[in-house]
Scaffold this motif. Structure first.
Motif, PDB file in Angstrom:
ATOM      1  N   ALA A 189     -10.938   2.971   5.277  1.00 21.82           N
ATOM      2  CA  ALA A 189      -9.762   3.733   5.716  1.00 21.82           C
ATOM      3  C   ALA A 189      -8.516   2.848   5.862  1.00 21.82           C
ATOM      4  O   ALA A 189      -7.761   2.967   6.821  1.00 21.82           O
ATOM      5  N   LYS A 190      -8.298   1.959   4.915  1.00 27.27           N
ATOM      6  CA  LYS A 190      -7.138   1.065   4.951  1.00 27.27           C
ATOM      7  C   LYS A 190      -6.057   1.451   3.940  1.00 27.27           C
ATOM      8  O   LYS A 190      -5.099   0.706   3.748  1.00 27.27           O
ATOM      9  N   GLU A 191      -6.230   2.588   3.293  1.00 28.94           N
ATOM     10  CA  GLU A 191      -5.268   3.064   2.287  1.00 28.94           C
ATOM     11  C   GLU A 191      -5.127   2.091   1.120  1.00 28.94           C
ATOM     12  O   GLU A 191      -4.051   1.950   0.540  1.00 28.94           O
ATOM     13  N   LEU A 192      -6.222   1.421   0.781  1.00 30.21           N
ATOM     14  CA  LEU A 192      -6.185   0.510  -0.359  1.00 30.21           C
ATOM     15  C   LEU A 192      -6.094   1.295  -1.657  1.00 30.21           C
ATOM     16  O   LEU A 192      -6.702   2.362  -1.794  1.00 30.21           O
ATOM     17  N   GLY A 193      -5.354   0.765  -2.619  1.00 31.36           N
ATOM     18  CA  GLY A 193      -5.161   1.440  -3.892  1.00 31.36           C
ATOM     19  C   GLY A 193      -5.684   0.627  -5.058  1.00 31.36           C
ATOM     20  O   GLY A 193      -6.406  -0.358  -4.880  1.00 31.36           O
ATOM     21  N   PRO A 194      -5.294   1.002  -6.278  1.00 27.86           N
ATOM     22  CA  PRO A 194      -5.779   0.303  -7.484  1.00 27.86           C
ATOM     23  C   PRO A 194      -5.490  -1.195  -7.499  1.00 27.86           C
ATOM     24  O   PRO A 194      -6.334  -1.985  -7.926  1.00 27.86           O
TER      25      PRO A 194
ATOM     26  N   ARG B  78       0.815  -1.210   0.000  1.00 25.68           N
ATOM     27  CA  ARG B  78       0.000   0.000   0.000  1.00 25.68           C
ATOM     28  C   ARG B  78       0.855   1.270   0.000  1.00 25.68           C
ATOM     29  O   ARG B  78       2.013   1.265   0.414  1.00 25.68           O
ATOM     30  N   SER B  79       0.243   2.344  -0.483  1.00 27.46           N
ATOM     31  CA  SER B  79       0.839   3.696  -0.437  1.00 27.46           C
ATOM     32  C   SER B  79       2.168   3.764  -1.182  1.00 27.46           C
ATOM     33  O   SER B  79       3.128   4.380  -0.710  1.00 27.46           O
ATOM     34  N   ASN B  80       2.228   3.116  -2.342  1.00 28.93           N
ATOM     35  CA  ASN B  80       3.431   3.162  -3.170  1.00 28.93           C
ATOM     36  C   ASN B  80       3.166   3.696  -4.571  1.00 28.93           C
ATOM     37  O   ASN B  80       4.049   3.648  -5.427  1.00 28.93           O
ATOM     38  N   GLY B  81       1.953   4.170  -4.820  1.00 31.99           N
ATOM     39  CA  GLY B  81       1.639   4.760  -6.117  1.00 31.99           C
ATOM     40  C   GLY B  81       1.588   3.769  -7.254  1.00 31.99           C
ATOM     41  O   GLY B  81       1.822   4.150  -8.414  1.00 31.99           O
ATOM     42  N   ILE B  82       1.288   2.506  -6.977  1.00 27.99           N
ATOM     43  CA  ILE B  82       1.201   1.505  -8.039  1.00 27.99           C
ATOM     44  C   ILE B  82      -0.183   1.591  -8.680  1.00 27.99           C
ATOM     45  O   ILE B  82      -1.197   1.376  -8.016  1.00 27.99           O
ATOM     46  N   ASP B  83      -0.230   1.920  -9.963  1.00 31.77           N
ATOM     47  CA  ASP B  83      -1.516   2.060 -10.636  1.00 31.77           C
ATOM     48  C   ASP B  83      -1.415   1.582 -12.082  1.00 31.77           C
ATOM     49  O   ASP B  83      -0.372   1.085 -12.510  1.00 31.77           O
ATOM     50  N   GLY B  84      -2.502   1.724 -12.830  1.00 29.82           N
ATOM     51  CA  GLY B  84      -2.504   1.384 -14.248  1.00 29.82           C
ATOM     52  C   GLY B  84      -2.095  -0.046 -14.513  1.00 29.82           C
ATOM     53  O   GLY B  84      -2.529  -0.993 -13.849  1.00 29.82           O
ATOM     54  N   GLU B  85      -1.219  -0.208 -15.512  1.00 21.83           N
ATOM     55  CA  GLU B  85      -0.771  -1.537 -15.915  1.00 21.83           C
ATOM     56  C   GLU B  85      -0.035  -2.255 -14.790  1.00 21.83           C
ATOM     57  O   GLU B  85      -0.152  -3.465 -14.618  1.00 21.83           O
TER      58      GLU B  85
END
Length: 582
Positions: free
Chosen positions: A530-535, A485-492
């Motif tokens: 509120a777990k900071e889940l991302g893509p 989490r919270s590492n800016g991993i998105d898209g592909e």
């Protein structure tokens, strides 16, 4: 124009040499300094080439900027911020991996070599093999069954090196080689068959068939350990110390770790009142995200300092209390370490068992006579060689990781923070079954159940390489949990990571998502607010919910899902009549 060819790997070696520091510091650019080091300041060739440079009548050919290793960032900055503004005509070559196009955009025209078309590949095949049934058979393999490049999705033979390897393997098979009864299905298999064939051929000539088969595995193990040590040092030029470190890894790994810890890890006592200067080599000791990382002071902002880390990332401004100084520049620090480490390594090698001593002797003998396949002799004494192509060094580095016997020295950049220098190692390792487990062992992971907390820790480095490392880690049967989490991993990158997590049979938890419980239908409600889940987490959750028969309520408020994963979850919730909050 007068052509001046500079191999960037050699430029890097000169930049890291303590004796050349004064020359580079006083020269008007690094090309001039390099020429002084090579030819001598009073020589006629240097004076002629300097005149061409000053008159802007030289064509500077910088070959392989991606092979700049530890000095790649500095070399790229010098090219774009010094040489280009000075008005020199330049041609800079690089493999596509990690090419910093934005950096070169202002002064350079970007030209990309197109891959070989199918008809061009057929033409090469026919020239090497001749027209007829045999060339048609190989052409069919190239068109239909040759491995695909994981990055481009194209056949790997559109690369001339890979096509040449395929042809050589095919010819070996046609000559009755028992190993070649089928053509390779993976890129790593291409390298494996090609490298073994070359090693066996030279050994067969010298020792006879009976002894050859027994000798090659031992030689290969030492070769892969040596090339891993060179790659770890971000060195394109392989020296005797890399060979010695490789031998210690094979026969006395504990002794090597002891030497690194004793001589190469800790900085000397740092009087905090001593002022830092631009260029000082420091370690960050108090800032959580960057703690333990080392780099060079590149800017001062009031009483704070900006640090460029070894993987190219830049820190926020840090106070003097958050930094420990090595006492000088990185070159001086490493030179001081080498004064202690290198002799200690050589002393340790003298205590190795006779089989190890013999292996070292044979390799050094072959290298000195330029008779070791895959390596090209640059200098016999002291030993300096390089792999015939960087991809062979990368292949053997990947193989070494798969053995699980290598460990990163203290203070090394961790795999999920690696730069593009490691991109092809990770790509080749993706075709090897044990690579993910080897990566875990590389960072000290032991046991049958390993969990990694990488929250806010995938900083700096090359983003695509970081994701590729995470994908390979997920393949390890020993990895039971990972938090990204919270590492800016998105898209592909998020898609690739999610697919790897969903494909893992060993992972029980991803970030805060209870994989095992959801798969076992043990949950009715799931509170992930509120777990900071991302893509990536959103995609994993969508994949799990599509197969869940028990969950009826899920709370996803106050997270950082992207539009795509949020839409996927909304559609699944609607289809399965799940109450979705957020």
């Amino acid at each position: 124009l007068v052509p001046i060819l500079i191999k960037v790997q050699e430029l890097q070696r000169r930049l890291l040499t303590d004796t050349a520091q004064e020359v580079f510091a006083r020269s008007w650019n690094w090309v001039d300094a390099f020429l002084q080091c090579v030819h001598g300041i009073d020589s006629a060739p240097y004076r002629m080439l300097r005149q061409a440079l000053m008159a802007r009548r030289a064509l500077i050919l910088l070959d392989g900027i991606d092979e700049g290793g530890k000095k790649r960032e500095a070399i790229e900055r010098h090219v774009t911020q010094v040489l280009a503004p000075q008005g020199h005509v330049m041609l800079v070559t690089s493999r596509p991996n990690g090419m910093h196009e934005e950096l070169f955009k202002e002064h350079f025209l970007h030209v990309r070599l197109e891959p070989l078309r199918e008809e061009q590949q057929l033409e090469v095949i026919e020239r090497r093999i001749g027209k007829g049934e045999r060339s048609s058979e190989l052409a069919k393999y190239v068109r239909e069954r040759v491995p695909l490049d994981a990055q481009t999705g194209s056949r790997v033979t559109n690369n001339p090196l890979m096509l040449s390897m395929c042809i050589s393997i095919f010819q070996s098979r046609q000559e009755g080689d028992a190993r070649g009864d089928t053509m390779p299905a993976k890129v790593s298999d291409l390298y494996d068959i090609a490298s073994r064939a070359m090693l066996e051929r030279v050994d067969l000539k010298e020792r006879g068939a009976a002894e050859s088969a027994a000798a090659v595995p031992h030689l290969t193990s030492l070769l892969e350990a040596t090339l891993f040590q060179a790659h770890l040092a971000q060195a394109r030029i392989i020296e005797d110390v890399h060979l010695s470190r490789g031998a210690l890894t094979m026969f006395a790994a504990g002794k090597l770790a002891e030497i690194d810890k004793l001589y190469g890890a800790a900085f000397p006592p740092d009087p905090r009142e001593k002022e830092l200067s631009i260029g000082d080599y420091v370690e960050i000791v108090r800032d959580g995200k960057w703690k333990g990382r080392r780099g060079v002071v590149i800017e001062r902002k009031g009483s704070r300092f900006v640090i460029r880390l070894s993987n190219g990332a830049t820190s926020k401004p840090l106070s003097r209390e958050e930094l420990v100084s090595s006492g000088g520049t990185e070159v001086l620090w490493r030179a001081q370490c080498d004064l202690n480490v290198v002799p200690a390594i050589h002393r340790a090698c003298h205590t190795l068992p006779s089989e190890a001593q013999n292996a070292l002797r044979v390799v050094r003998h072959h290298v000195a006579q330029d008779r070791l396949p895959l390596l090209s002799l640059l200098e016999a004494e002291p030993m300096r060689v390089q792999s015939s192509h960087l991809s062979f060094q990368e292949y053997f580095a990947a193989r070494a990781i798969c053995t699980g016997t290598h460990r990163l020295p203290e203070g090394s950049t961790l795999p999920w923070q690696w730069s593009a220098w490691w991109a092809n190692v990770v790509r080749l390792g993706g075709g090897m079954d044990a690579f993910g487990h080897g990566l875990l062992r590389l960072v000290g992971g032991t046991g049958a159940a390993i969990s990694l907390d990488l929250r806010k820790k995938i900083v700096g480095g090359d983003p695509s390489t970081s994701v590729a490392v995470l994908v390979q880690l997920a393949k390890s049967p020993s990895l039971t949990g990972i938090d990204t989490r919270s590492n800016g991993i998105d898209g592909e990158g998020a898609e690739q990571l999610a697919a790897a997590v969903l494909g893992s049979n060993s992972m029980v938890k991803f970030s805060e998502i209870p994989l095992q419980e959801i798969r076992a239908d043990e949950l009715i409600t799931l509170d992930l607010s509120a777990k900071e889940l991302g893509p990536a987490e959103g995609r994993v959750l969508a994949g799990l919910l599509s197969g869940s028969a028990s969950i009826t309520v899920i709370d996803l408020r106050y997270n950082s899902l992207d539009t795509e994963s949020a839409t996927m979850l909304a559609n699944i919730a609607k289809e399965k009549k799940i109450s979705l909050c957020g």
